[in-house]
Design a protein around this motif. Structure first.
Motif, PDB file in Angstrom:
ATOM      1  N   LEU A  87       0.809  -1.282  -0.059  1.00 37.80           N
ATOM      2  CA  LEU A  87       0.099   0.062  -0.018  1.00 37.80           C
ATOM      3  C   LEU A  87       0.853   1.212  -0.170  1.00 37.80           C
ATOM      4  O   LEU A  87       0.408   2.216  -0.710  1.00 37.80           O
ATOM      5  CB  LEU A  87      -0.937  -0.139   1.152  1.00 37.80           C
ATOM      6  CG  LEU A  87      -2.031  -1.065   1.050  1.00 37.80           C
ATOM      7  CD1 LEU A  87      -2.958  -1.060   2.328  1.00 37.80           C
ATOM      8  CD2 LEU A  87      -2.885  -0.852  -0.013  1.00 37.80           C
ATOM      9  N   ALA A  88       2.089   1.214   0.755  1.00 40.09           N
ATOM     10  CA  ALA A  88       2.758   2.313   0.670  1.00 40.09           C
ATOM     11  C   ALA A  88       3.422   2.598  -0.762  1.00 40.09           C
ATOM     12  O   ALA A  88       3.558   3.807  -1.220  1.00 40.09           O
ATOM     13  CB  ALA A  88       4.119   2.023   1.672  1.00 40.09           C
ATOM     14  N   ILE A  89       3.772   1.565  -1.611  1.00 36.29           N
ATOM     15  CA  ILE A  89       3.982   1.745  -2.724  1.00 36.29           C
ATOM     16  C   ILE A  89       3.138   2.309  -3.898  1.00 36.29           C
ATOM     17  O   ILE A  89       3.357   3.049  -4.448  1.00 36.29           O
ATOM     18  CB  ILE A  89       4.905   0.354  -3.291  1.00 36.29           C
ATOM     19  CG1 ILE A  89       6.116  -0.281  -2.606  1.00 36.29           C
ATOM     20  CG2 ILE A  89       5.100   0.372  -4.839  1.00 36.29           C
ATOM     21  CD1 ILE A  89       6.617  -1.683  -2.865  1.00 36.29           C
ATOM     22  N   ALA A  90       1.787   1.635  -3.659  1.00 36.94           N
ATOM     23  CA  ALA A  90       0.948   2.226  -4.384  1.00 36.94           C
ATOM     24  C   ALA A  90       0.446   3.560  -4.181  1.00 36.94           C
ATOM     25  O   ALA A  90      -0.018   4.290  -5.083  1.00 36.94           O
ATOM     26  CB  ALA A  90      -0.472   1.212  -4.042  1.00 36.94           C
ATOM     27  N   GLU A  91       0.490   4.172  -2.853  1.00 39.71           N
ATOM     28  CA  GLU A  91       0.312   5.433  -2.728  1.00 39.71           C
ATOM     29  C   GLU A  91       1.297   6.187  -3.693  1.00 39.71           C
ATOM     30  O   GLU A  91       0.869   7.578  -3.895  1.00 39.71           O
ATOM     31  CB  GLU A  91       0.537   5.804  -1.331  1.00 39.71           C
ATOM     32  CG  GLU A  91       0.238   7.019  -0.926  1.00 39.71           C
ATOM     33  CD  GLU A  91       0.318   7.281   0.664  1.00 39.71           C
ATOM     34  OE1 GLU A  91       0.171   8.725   0.926  1.00 39.71           O
ATOM     35  OE2 GLU A  91       0.317   6.512   1.611  1.00 39.71           O
TER      36      GLU A  91
END
Length: 328
Positions: A87-91
Protein backbone atom coordinates in the motif's frame (compact mmCIF):
# COMPACT_ATOMS: atom_id res chain seq x y z
CA UNK A 1 -4.63 -16.50 7.83
CA UNK A 2 -6.41 -17.46 4.62
CA UNK A 3 -5.00 -15.75 1.55
CA UNK A 4 -8.34 -15.88 -0.32
CA UNK A 5 -10.06 -14.13 2.59
CA UNK A 6 -7.31 -11.52 2.70
CA UNK A 7 -7.59 -10.66 -0.98
CA UNK A 8 -11.40 -10.47 -0.74
CA UNK A 9 -11.03 -8.12 2.23
CA UNK A 10 -8.70 -5.88 0.24
CA UNK A 11 -10.96 -5.79 -2.83
CA UNK A 12 -12.57 -2.50 -1.81
CA UNK A 13 -11.15 1.05 -2.10
CA UNK A 14 -12.44 2.10 1.32
CA UNK A 15 -10.79 -0.84 3.06
CA UNK A 16 -7.52 -0.09 1.28
CA UNK A 17 -7.70 3.46 2.63
CA UNK A 18 -8.48 2.17 6.12
CA UNK A 19 -5.44 -0.11 6.03
CA UNK A 20 -3.25 2.79 4.92
CA UNK A 21 -4.56 4.97 7.76
CA UNK A 22 -3.98 2.20 10.30
CA UNK A 23 -0.39 1.93 9.14
CA UNK A 24 0.04 5.49 10.43
CA UNK A 25 -1.50 5.10 13.89
CA UNK A 26 -4.17 3.45 16.01
CA UNK A 27 -7.55 5.11 15.40
CA UNK A 28 -11.02 5.07 16.88
CA UNK A 29 -13.85 3.91 14.60
CA UNK A 30 -15.43 7.36 14.89
CA UNK A 31 -12.19 8.98 13.72
CA UNK A 32 -12.07 6.69 10.70
CA UNK A 33 -15.66 7.63 9.88
CA UNK A 34 -14.79 11.34 10.05
CA UNK A 35 -11.75 10.94 7.82
CA UNK A 36 -13.53 8.78 5.26
CA UNK A 37 -16.71 10.87 5.24
CA UNK A 38 -18.87 7.79 5.79
CA UNK A 39 -21.34 6.73 8.45
CA UNK A 40 -19.97 4.94 11.48
CA UNK A 41 -22.08 1.78 10.86
CA UNK A 42 -20.72 1.54 7.32
CA UNK A 43 -17.15 2.00 8.50
CA UNK A 44 -17.74 -0.59 11.24
CA UNK A 45 -18.80 -3.07 8.56
CA UNK A 46 -15.58 -2.48 6.63
CA UNK A 47 -13.58 -2.79 9.85
CA UNK A 48 -15.31 -6.08 10.64
CA UNK A 49 -14.26 -7.51 7.28
CA UNK A 50 -10.63 -6.46 7.83
CA UNK A 51 -10.62 -7.90 11.35
CA UNK A 52 -12.18 -11.18 10.20
CA UNK A 53 -9.44 -11.46 7.58
CA UNK A 54 -6.77 -10.98 10.24
CA UNK A 55 -5.58 -7.66 8.79
CA UNK A 56 -6.73 -5.44 11.67
CA UNK A 57 -7.71 -5.85 15.29
CA UNK A 58 -10.10 -4.07 17.65
CA UNK A 59 -9.46 -2.83 21.16
CA UNK A 60 -12.41 -1.63 23.22
CA UNK A 61 -11.87 1.24 25.63
CA UNK A 62 -15.08 2.16 27.42
CA UNK A 63 -17.63 3.11 24.75
CA UNK A 64 -14.89 3.69 22.15
CA UNK A 65 -13.40 1.04 19.87
CA UNK A 66 -9.85 1.56 18.67
CA UNK A 67 -8.41 -0.13 15.58
CA UNK A 68 -4.86 -0.96 14.68
CA UNK A 69 -3.17 -2.98 11.99
CA UNK A 70 -2.93 -6.62 13.04
CA UNK A 71 0.48 -7.64 14.24
CA UNK A 72 2.99 -6.45 16.76
CA UNK A 73 5.87 -7.80 18.68
CA UNK A 74 3.97 -10.94 19.71
CA UNK A 75 1.89 -11.62 16.60
CA UNK A 76 3.92 -10.19 13.75
CA UNK A 77 2.61 -11.41 10.41
CA UNK A 78 4.77 -11.29 7.26
CA UNK A 79 1.56 -11.15 5.20
CA UNK A 80 0.29 -8.04 7.01
CA UNK A 81 3.71 -6.42 6.75
CA UNK A 82 3.75 -7.19 3.02
CA UNK A 83 0.29 -5.62 2.61
CA UNK A 84 1.51 -2.48 4.38
CA UNK A 85 4.54 -2.25 2.10
CA UNK A 86 2.39 -2.80 -0.98
CA UNK A 87 0.00 0.00 0.00
CA UNK A 88 2.91 2.35 0.66
CA UNK A 89 4.22 1.64 -2.85
CA UNK A 90 0.74 2.01 -4.34
CA UNK A 91 0.37 5.43 -2.72
CA UNK A 92 3.41 6.57 -4.71
CA UNK A 93 2.73 4.71 -7.97
CA UNK A 94 -1.07 4.99 -8.26
CA UNK A 95 -2.05 8.63 -8.67
CA UNK A 96 -5.72 8.25 -7.69
CA UNK A 97 -4.94 6.15 -4.64
CA UNK A 98 -2.16 8.54 -3.68
CA UNK A 99 -4.49 11.54 -3.85
CA UNK A 100 -7.11 9.75 -1.75
CA UNK A 101 -4.49 8.83 0.85
CA UNK A 102 -3.11 12.38 0.94
CA UNK A 103 -6.61 13.77 1.55
CA UNK A 104 -7.24 11.16 4.26
CA UNK A 105 -4.01 12.10 6.02
CA UNK A 106 -4.89 15.79 5.78
CA UNK A 107 -8.25 15.17 7.46
CA UNK A 108 -6.63 12.93 10.04
CA UNK A 109 -4.11 15.67 10.86
CA UNK A 110 -6.98 18.14 11.33
CA UNK A 111 -8.78 15.77 13.71
CA UNK A 112 -5.62 15.19 15.72
CA UNK A 113 -4.89 18.93 15.86
CA UNK A 114 -8.39 19.64 17.17
CA UNK A 115 -7.98 17.01 19.89
CA UNK A 116 -4.54 18.30 20.86
CA UNK A 117 -5.82 21.88 21.01
CA UNK A 118 -8.63 20.75 23.31
CA UNK A 119 -6.11 19.09 25.61
CA UNK A 120 -3.80 22.12 25.52
CA UNK A 121 -6.75 24.38 26.32
CA UNK A 122 -7.52 22.20 29.31
CA UNK A 123 -3.91 22.45 30.50
CA UNK A 124 -3.94 26.24 30.12
CA UNK A 125 -7.22 26.62 32.03
CA UNK A 126 -6.12 24.39 34.89
CA UNK A 127 -2.39 25.04 35.04
CA UNK A 128 -2.55 26.78 38.41
CA UNK A 129 -4.63 24.04 40.04
CA UNK A 130 -2.94 21.07 38.38
CA UNK A 131 -1.46 19.60 41.56
CA UNK A 132 -4.85 19.84 43.24
CA UNK A 133 -6.60 18.07 40.35
CA UNK A 134 -4.12 15.22 40.54
CA UNK A 135 -4.97 14.69 44.19
CA UNK A 136 -8.59 14.09 43.17
CA UNK A 137 -7.46 11.06 41.15
CA UNK A 138 -4.90 9.47 43.42
CA UNK A 139 -2.65 9.99 46.43
CA UNK A 140 0.38 11.84 45.11
CA UNK A 141 2.43 11.17 48.22
CA UNK A 142 1.94 7.40 48.00
CA UNK A 143 2.61 7.37 44.26
CA UNK A 144 5.79 9.38 44.73
CA UNK A 145 7.03 7.03 47.44
CA UNK A 146 6.28 4.00 45.26
CA UNK A 147 7.98 5.56 42.23
CA UNK A 148 11.07 6.39 44.27
CA UNK A 149 11.22 2.81 45.55
CA UNK A 150 10.66 1.41 42.06
CA UNK A 151 13.59 3.33 40.61
CA UNK A 152 15.76 2.06 43.46
CA UNK A 153 18.94 3.46 44.89
CA UNK A 154 21.01 3.32 41.69
CA UNK A 155 22.07 6.75 40.39
CA UNK A 156 19.51 8.33 38.09
CA UNK A 157 22.17 10.15 36.07
CA UNK A 158 20.71 12.58 33.56
CA UNK A 159 16.93 12.54 33.91
CA UNK A 160 14.25 13.66 31.46
CA UNK A 161 10.83 14.52 32.90
CA UNK A 162 8.45 14.37 29.92
CA UNK A 163 5.32 16.46 30.42
CA UNK A 164 6.68 18.05 33.58
CA UNK A 165 3.52 20.07 34.27
CA UNK A 166 4.14 22.01 37.47
CA UNK A 167 7.61 20.44 37.81
CA UNK A 168 6.80 18.12 40.69
CA UNK A 169 8.76 15.11 39.35
CA UNK A 170 11.80 17.28 38.67
CA UNK A 171 11.56 18.61 42.22
CA UNK A 172 11.16 15.11 43.66
CA UNK A 173 14.28 13.70 41.99
CA UNK A 174 16.48 16.80 42.15
CA UNK A 175 18.46 15.31 45.02
CA UNK A 176 19.28 12.03 43.24
CA UNK A 177 19.79 13.06 39.59
CA UNK A 178 22.94 14.68 38.26
CA UNK A 179 20.98 16.85 35.87
CA UNK A 180 17.30 17.19 34.97
CA UNK A 181 15.59 18.35 31.80
CA UNK A 182 11.94 19.21 32.47
CA UNK A 183 9.99 19.27 29.22
CA UNK A 184 6.45 20.44 28.53
CA UNK A 185 4.56 21.67 25.48
CA UNK A 186 2.64 24.32 27.42
CA UNK A 187 4.44 27.62 28.05
CA UNK A 188 2.03 28.34 30.89
CA UNK A 189 2.97 25.06 32.56
CA UNK A 190 6.65 25.84 32.11
CA UNK A 191 6.18 29.24 33.75
CA UNK A 192 4.64 27.54 36.78
CA UNK A 193 7.36 24.88 36.83
CA UNK A 194 10.04 27.54 36.62
CA UNK A 195 8.58 29.25 39.68
CA UNK A 196 8.44 25.97 41.59
CA UNK A 197 11.99 24.94 40.66
CA UNK A 198 13.71 28.30 40.99
CA UNK A 199 15.40 27.22 44.24
CA UNK A 200 17.42 24.56 42.36
CA UNK A 201 20.87 25.35 40.89
CA UNK A 202 20.51 26.56 37.31
CA UNK A 203 23.21 24.17 36.13
CA UNK A 204 21.19 21.20 37.43
CA UNK A 205 17.79 21.95 35.93
CA UNK A 206 16.81 22.95 32.41
CA UNK A 207 13.26 23.71 31.31
CA UNK A 208 12.51 22.98 27.67
CA UNK A 209 9.41 23.55 25.56
CA UNK A 210 8.75 20.62 23.27
CA UNK A 211 6.33 17.98 22.05
CA UNK A 212 6.75 14.49 23.45
CA UNK A 213 6.11 13.11 19.96
CA UNK A 214 9.05 15.07 18.53
CA UNK A 215 11.54 15.70 21.32
CA UNK A 216 14.01 18.53 20.60
CA UNK A 217 16.76 16.49 22.24
CA UNK A 218 19.77 14.47 21.10
CA UNK A 219 19.62 10.70 20.78
CA UNK A 220 20.94 8.54 23.64
CA UNK A 221 21.38 11.51 25.98
CA UNK A 222 19.44 10.42 29.09
CA UNK A 223 19.87 7.71 31.72
CA UNK A 224 16.36 7.94 33.18
CA UNK A 225 13.02 8.92 31.64
CA UNK A 226 9.95 9.74 33.74
CA UNK A 227 6.49 10.09 32.18
CA UNK A 228 4.16 10.90 35.06
CA UNK A 229 0.39 11.09 34.45
CA UNK A 230 0.88 12.21 30.86
CA UNK A 231 0.34 9.22 28.57
CA UNK A 232 -3.44 9.17 28.95
CA UNK A 233 -3.55 12.59 27.24
CA UNK A 234 -1.56 11.38 24.23
CA UNK A 235 -3.20 10.55 20.90
CA UNK A 236 -0.35 8.27 19.82
CA UNK A 237 1.37 6.64 22.84
CA UNK A 238 3.49 4.41 20.60
CA UNK A 239 5.11 7.44 18.95
CA UNK A 240 5.73 9.06 22.33
CA UNK A 241 7.53 5.95 23.63
CA UNK A 242 9.57 5.60 20.45
CA UNK A 243 10.78 9.16 20.98
CA UNK A 244 11.51 8.41 24.63
CA UNK A 245 13.52 5.36 23.57
CA UNK A 246 15.43 7.41 21.00
CA UNK A 247 16.79 9.77 23.67
CA UNK A 248 17.52 7.00 26.21
CA UNK A 249 20.98 5.50 26.48
CA UNK A 250 21.32 1.69 26.26
CA UNK A 251 20.75 0.34 29.75
CA UNK A 252 18.83 3.47 30.72
CA UNK A 253 15.43 3.16 32.39
CA UNK A 254 11.97 4.52 31.85
CA UNK A 255 9.22 4.89 34.47
CA UNK A 256 5.64 5.49 33.36
CA UNK A 257 3.08 6.45 35.98
CA UNK A 258 -0.51 6.40 34.77
CA UNK A 259 -3.95 4.96 35.37
CA UNK A 260 -4.81 1.31 34.94
CA UNK A 261 -7.53 0.68 32.37
CA UNK A 262 -10.89 1.98 33.62
CA UNK A 263 -14.38 2.93 32.42
CA UNK A 264 -14.75 6.50 33.70
CA UNK A 265 -16.02 7.96 30.42
CA UNK A 266 -16.56 11.41 31.99
CA UNK A 267 -12.81 11.95 32.08
CA UNK A 268 -12.75 12.29 28.29
CA UNK A 269 -14.91 15.43 28.35
CA UNK A 270 -14.21 16.83 31.81
CA UNK A 271 -10.44 16.35 31.76
CA UNK A 272 -9.54 15.85 28.07
CA UNK A 273 -8.30 12.28 28.59
CA UNK A 274 -7.59 10.65 25.23
CA UNK A 275 -7.18 7.20 26.82
CA UNK A 276 -9.07 5.57 29.66
CA UNK A 277 -5.92 4.23 31.25
CA UNK A 278 -3.84 1.30 30.05
CA UNK A 279 -3.76 -2.45 30.63
CA UNK A 280 -0.50 -4.17 31.59
CA UNK A 281 -0.50 -5.95 28.22
CA UNK A 282 -0.82 -2.64 26.34
CA UNK A 283 2.07 -1.00 28.18
CA UNK A 284 4.21 -4.12 27.95
CA UNK A 285 3.79 -4.19 24.18
CA UNK A 286 4.28 -0.44 23.80
CA UNK A 287 7.48 -0.56 25.84
CA UNK A 288 8.84 -3.61 24.06
CA UNK A 289 8.05 -2.29 20.59
CA UNK A 290 9.75 1.01 21.44
CA UNK A 291 12.97 -0.78 22.43
CA UNK A 292 12.58 -1.23 26.19
CA UNK A 293 12.66 -4.49 28.13
CA UNK A 294 9.55 -4.30 30.36
CA UNK A 295 9.77 -5.00 34.08
CA UNK A 296 7.01 -6.16 36.41
CA UNK A 297 4.47 -3.35 36.94
CA UNK A 298 3.35 -2.07 40.32
CA UNK A 299 -0.16 -1.08 41.36
CA UNK A 300 -1.51 1.44 43.85
CA UNK A 301 -5.23 0.98 44.34
CA UNK A 302 -7.40 4.03 44.93
CA UNK A 303 -11.07 4.53 45.68
CA UNK A 304 -12.02 4.83 42.00
CA UNK A 305 -8.85 4.68 39.93
CA UNK A 306 -5.78 2.49 40.20
CA UNK A 307 -2.42 4.07 39.52
CA UNK A 308 0.18 1.82 37.93
CA UNK A 309 3.95 2.17 37.60
CA UNK A 310 5.41 0.53 34.50
CA UNK A 311 9.18 0.24 34.19
CA UNK A 312 11.48 -0.69 31.34
CA UNK A 313 15.17 -0.87 30.51
CA UNK A 314 16.51 0.31 27.16
CA UNK A 315 17.87 -2.60 25.13
CA UNK A 316 21.19 -2.18 23.34
CA UNK A 317 19.65 -3.96 20.35
CA UNK A 318 15.91 -3.15 20.17
CA UNK A 319 15.22 -6.47 18.37
CA UNK A 320 17.53 -8.68 20.41
CA UNK A 321 15.10 -10.17 22.92
CA UNK A 322 12.48 -12.72 21.83
CA UNK A 323 8.91 -11.77 22.66
CA UNK A 324 8.36 -14.99 24.61
CA UNK A 325 11.04 -13.93 27.11
CA UNK A 326 9.32 -10.66 28.01
CA UNK A 327 8.29 -9.89 31.54
CA UNK A 328 4.66 -10.89 31.99
Amino acid sequence: MNIDTIFRALADPTRLRIMRLLSAMELAVGELAQVLGQSQPRVSRHVGILCDAGLAERRREGSWVFLRMQGGAEQASPVVEAVARLLAIAEVEDQDFGQACAEDMRKLAAIRTAREEAAEGYFARHAGEWDELRRLHSSDSEVEKALTRALGEAPLGTLLDIGTGTGRMAELFAGSAERIVALDKSLEMLRIARAKLQHLPTEQIELVQGDLGDLPLAAASFDTIVIHQVLHFVQDPALALLEAARVTRPGGRIAIVDFAAHNHEELRDRHAHARLGFSDAQLRDLLFDAGFEPEAPQALDGEQLTVKIWLGERRSNPLSTPAKERTA
